[in-house]
Each structure stands twice: as structure tokens, then as C-alpha cells.
Enzyme design. Structure first.
Site, short mmCIF file in Angstrom:
data_model
loop_
_atom_site.label_atom_id
_atom_site.label_comp_id
_atom_site.label_asym_id
_atom_site.label_seq_id
_atom_site.Cartn_x
_atom_site.Cartn_y
_atom_site.Cartn_z
N THR A 1 24.63 33.66 -18.65
CA THR A 1 24.57 32.36 -17.99
C THR A 1 25.96 31.75 -17.86
O THR A 1 26.27 31.12 -16.84
CB THR A 1 23.65 31.42 -18.78
OG1 THR A 1 22.32 31.98 -18.77
CG2 THR A 1 23.61 30.03 -18.17
N GLU B 1 20.18 32.97 -26.72
CA GLU B 1 19.86 34.36 -26.38
C GLU B 1 20.65 35.29 -27.30
O GLU B 1 21.88 35.30 -27.30
CB GLU B 1 20.20 34.65 -24.92
CG GLU B 1 19.76 36.03 -24.48
CD GLU B 1 20.06 36.30 -23.01
OE1 GLU B 1 19.26 37.00 -22.37
OE2 GLU B 1 21.10 35.82 -22.52
N CYS C 1 17.25 40.89 -20.51
CA CYS C 1 17.33 39.46 -20.22
C CYS C 1 15.97 38.78 -20.31
O CYS C 1 15.88 37.60 -20.65
CB CYS C 1 17.96 39.23 -18.85
SG CYS C 1 17.19 40.20 -17.53
N GLY D 1 23.83 38.94 -15.33
CA GLY D 1 24.62 38.87 -16.55
C GLY D 1 24.39 37.57 -17.28
O GLY D 1 23.34 36.94 -17.16
#
Length: 499
Positions: A239, A390, A293, A237
Site C-alpha cells: 500500500t 499486514e 495479499c 504490491g
């Protein structure tokens, strides 16, 4: 005419293959049950905002009940000969293959990704992981982790919403092969495939309590991670949540695997096969709506071919079809949730506000559901938020470089280190670049290729530990002389009983 899309007749997969119940309970000790406090939540289809089902919401009492069931089951499961455990995993793999069409449709409904991806990528990989680790179950002493590796005990596993069933397989398959029992919490936006997997476990005759599924929100995941009777924590998942987990388990003897965020660089040199590279770029960032990811969200192009690559990329993006995830013609499905759509939108607006040039093909988006057109930004610098943060969506940031050294410097200029891609015809350059890139996975002249025999994981803020391959067993094993859990004596007793 060159830029016009082919006209495709709708080719929807039938929803009738999935029998959805109006409500689902928690799967604890081989049975479905309501949450202790009776709380429920709704899961919706992101492509239509239709409520698919009502699902029980686990709390601390439910977590405790599931961990106790897993601990009890471990007494016999951990003592079972590896060959016998392998038979259960083989059986699960075969059932997954038999029910793959049903599960692919379910995943597309609950997640929003195109049926072509769930059918042709996710489900084959899910079954392959169970087949692969079934083969390891009776060969653990040859895995390189000591002559007599032992299971740890109870594994608490928390998975994300981008690959619900595949992430489940990545975690449950090696845990069971190694002799551990499992309590798994799926993401709150995609609970259904995990609940259907619970039915697969029952169909396979898996002993009660070996696998437990707790649907719920972050508080349930936090309670599972913090539970004193959990020996192993595996999380995929964000960070931010990964940091919280690391703090939670600090000072304990729990083993931890964290697979977190990424901001991968996809590096295209001037000698790269442009058409092949463009397909890799598209697959790298638009596969699964960019909800990956390890997505190649930063495109680094050598200056001398920048114009040629961008022209070809824009032409290719203009052919992408956005729409109904159940239509076999769809390339890009729905964004998983309103919350994720808001984040993607916010970061894209920040890219424009900071001076980057935004481009997206003409694209008619559906009127209901959560949608975002495939987008690229040019004129991006390393200071832009879209180059640093991200986005986890179908947004590509394009930067340029002149020399291999500059490409390495820009690629490594990120707190993440999960993956990277290299496009060049020179094998020596591939090897040289791969050695210098701080990324757990480096693809050469391809992107987003996965195999159950290959380890996956990152550096820095992308986490630690590896999943997949022989390496994926390490986090679920303790050497005979290395008791890493407070339940070591209990495990030793259980293993000796099996002998």
C-alpha cells in the site's frame, strides 16, 4: 499417535529441468542486453541462500530505451487485427504448458514456495489467463466498453515477488489482447521467471518490442511509472508504494490499476462444517507461506465453537511439513527474503509483547535459508498490531464474535478491503454477510480460489481497478470517442491502418 506426522520419504523434483545461466540481461526490443551503466545484482534461493544468477539492474536510461521500443512496436501491434493478436497469445499459452515443469521448478527455486503450489496452482493459472485473454482479443467490441474500444498504448507494469509468473500473466495477457505493448518490471528478489517468459515470447515469435522486461530495484519501477510516454500503469504490491504511485501519476492522463495490501477476515459461524472450515483456514493463511495479499490473516470464530475450531486447527497445523520447496511433500516453503523474515519476526514479537498468546507446532526448521514456522495467536483484540497490520507471512490472528453484526463490524474494521471468507451452511447468511462486507472478493465455504474469468481487486487501501475476467480489459482500453492519452491521435492512426 493422533498428532504424529506420517513419515514421508523425500520426493524432490529435479533441478536438472532448469538450465540456469550465470548471468542475465534486460529484455528490450526482442533482445537481451546489459544495463546502460553495466550494473548487476544477484538473485538468491531463499531456501538455501545460494546465488542462482547475476542479473542486470535497470536504470533510467534503460527504462527510456524500453519504453521507446514499446512505443515503436505499438504502431504495428495496436493495428494488428484482434484475431492475429489472439494467435500469439494462444501460442504463448501452449508454450507455457509445454514448459510448465521447467517454470514450476524455477519459480520454487527463486521464490521459495513449494513445488506442489507452483506446479499445481501457479502454472496452470498462468496458462489459463493467456488462453482466456487470447479468446477476448477479437471480441473487444462485445466486452461492454464501447462499440470501438482502442488500446491505450504503452503499459508500464510493476509486479511483486509472491506470485512472480502469475502476476505477470494477470497483467501482460489482457494488455496484449487489448492491443497494448508492455514494459514490465519484476521484483528484485524474483526476476528469473520473468526473464524466462521473455524467452517464451521469442519462442512464440512475438514481434520485437511488444513485451520488454526490466529487472531491477524500486528506482527502476519509479522511473517506469513516471515516464511521460507510458499510458497505463498497473501495480501489485504494498500500500505504501501504491500511494507513491498514485501521487506520481496525479495530474496526468495515465490510467492506473492498483492492487495493494489486505487484512482479510475469515469468518466461521457455529453451523459451519468444522473440518472443511479448518482446511479453508489453513489454505487461507499458510498457502504460499502467507505471502498472499488476500490471505485470511484474521480468523473470526463464533464464540460457541471457538474451542472446537482451535483444537481442530492445531491438530491440522501439527501435520504441516516445512522444508525444501522442491520436495513434493512440502506444505510450507521458505520466506522469500531476509528482509521479509525480519518483518514477520518483528510483528510476531509485537503480538507477544502486547499480550496475545502465541502457539506453533513443534517444527524443525532448516539450518540455512529463511524460515518461519506456521503460527497462530489467540487472545487477540482489534487493538493489536497483528490484527491491524499486514504481516504477509504464516501468522494467523484469532478473534471471536457472538453475532453476525459483530462479525461484520470487526471484519470491516480495517483500512483494507481486498477479500473475506464466510463459513456457514445457511445460504441466506452468506448473501447477507457478503453484501455487508467491504471486500472486493468474498469466498463462501472456500478460500483462495481463483479463475481467469473472475475479476479481482479491492476497496479502500487495497487499491482500485480490477484484474481478471472481462473487467480486467477495461484498464487497457479507451473508447473511440474517449482519448485518454496524449498519444490518442497516434493510436487512432495506427488503428485505422489496421482497418
Amino acid at each position: 499417535m493422533a498428532n504424529e506426522k506420517f513419515a514421508y520419504a523425500p520426493a524432490p523434483e529435479s533441478r536438472a529441468v532448469v538450465d540456469l545461466a550465470p548471468s542475465y540481461g534486460l529484455f528490450i526490443d526482442g533482445e537481451f542486453a546489459e544495463a546502460a551503466d553495466g550494473t548487476v545484482f544477484k538473485t538468491v534461493s531463499p531456501s538455501s541462500e545460494e546465488v542462482l544468477a547475476e542479473v542486470a539492474r535497470a536504470g533510467e536510461a534503460d527504462v527510456d530505451r524500453a519504453v521507446k521500443a514499446a512505443r515503436k512496436a505499438f504502431q504495428s501491434w495496436g493495428a494488428l487485427p484482434g484475431a492475429e493478436r489472439g494467435k500469439y497469445l494462444f501460442r504463448i499459452a501452449r508454450i507455457l504448458q509445454e514448459r510448465s515443469r521447467e517454470l514450476a521448478v524455477l519459480e520454487s527455486l527463486d521464490n521459495g514456495k513449494p513445488i506442489r503450489e507452483t506446479r499445481d496452482v501457479d502454472l496452470p493459472l498462468v496458462a489459463a489467463h493467456f488462453f482466456y485473454y487470447a479468446g477476448w482479443a477479437d471480441k473487444l467490441s462485445y466486452a461492454g466498453y464501447g462499440p470501438d474500444p482502442r488500446p491505450l498504448g504503452v503499459a508500464g507494469q510493476v509486479i511483486p515477488w509472491n506470485f512472480p509468473l502469475l502476476m505477470l500473466a494477470w497483467k501482460i495477457a489482457p494488455a496484449l489482447a487489448a492491443g497494448n505493448t508492455v514494459v514490465l518490471k519484476p521484483a528484485e528478489t524474483t526476476p528469473l521467471s520473468a526473464l524466462f517468459f521473455a524467452d517464451v515470447c521469442r519462442q512464440a515469435g512475438l514481434p520485437r518490442g511488444v513485451v520488454n522486461i526490466l529487472t531491477g530495484y524500486g528506482d527502476a519501477g519509479a522511473a517506469l511509472v513516471a515516464h511521460p510516454d507510458v499510458d497505463k500503469v498497473a501495480f501489485t504490491g504494498s500500500t505504501g508504494v501504491g500511494r507513491a504511485i498514485a501521487r506520481s501519476v496525479a495530474g496526468t492522463r495515465k490510467k492506473v490499476t492498483l492492487e495493494l495490501g489486505g487484512k482479510a477476515a475469515n469468518i466461521v459461524f457455529d453451523d459451519a462444517p468444522i473440518d472443511q472450515a479448518v482446511e479453508g483456514i489453513v489454505n487461507g493463511i499458510f498457502f504460499n507461506q502467507g505471502h498472499v495479499c488476500c490471505a485470511g490473516s484474521r480468523l473470526l470464530v463464533q464464540e460457541s465453537v471457538q474451542e472446537e475450531v482451535l483444537d481442530a486447527l492445531k491438530r491440522r497445523m501439527s501435520t504441516l511439513r516445512v522444508g525444501d520447496p522442491l520436495d513434493k511433500n512440502t506444505d510450507i516453503g521458505a520466506i522469500n527474503s531476509a528482509e521479509q523474515l525480519a518483518r514477520i519476526t518483528s510483528l510476531a514479537e509485537a503480538g507477544e509483547a502486547e499480550g496475545a498468546e502465541r502457539w506453533a507446532p513443534a517444527c524443525e526448521l532448516p539450518s540455512s535459508g529463511y524460515w518461519f514456522a506456521p503460527t497462530l495467536f489467540t487472545g487477540v483484540t482489534q487493538a493489536h498490531r497483528i490484527a491491524r497490520e499486514e504481516i504477509f507471512g504464516p501468522v494467523l490472528s484469532v478473534l471471536t464474535f457472538r453475532t453476525p453484526a459483530e462479525a461484520v463490524e470487526k471484519a470491516n474494521n480495517t483500512p483494507y478491503g481486498l477479500s473475506a471468507g464466510i463459513w456457514t451452511e445457511k445460504g441466506s447468511r452468506i448473501l447477507s454477510m457478503a453484501n455487508k462486507l467491504r471486500a472486493g472478493v468474498v469466498w463462501a465455504n472456500t478460500f483462495n480460489k481463483f479463475d481467469p474469468t473472475s475479476p479481482f481487486g479491492g476497496y479502500k487501501e487495497s487499491g482500485y481497478g480490477r484484474e481478471g475476467g472481462r473487467h480486467g480489459l477495461e484498464g487497457y482500453l479507451a473508447g473511440a470517442a474517449d482519448p485518454t492519452s496524449e498519444h490518442a491521435s497516434e493510436k487512432e492512426s495506427a488503428t485505422n491502418e489496421g482497418v
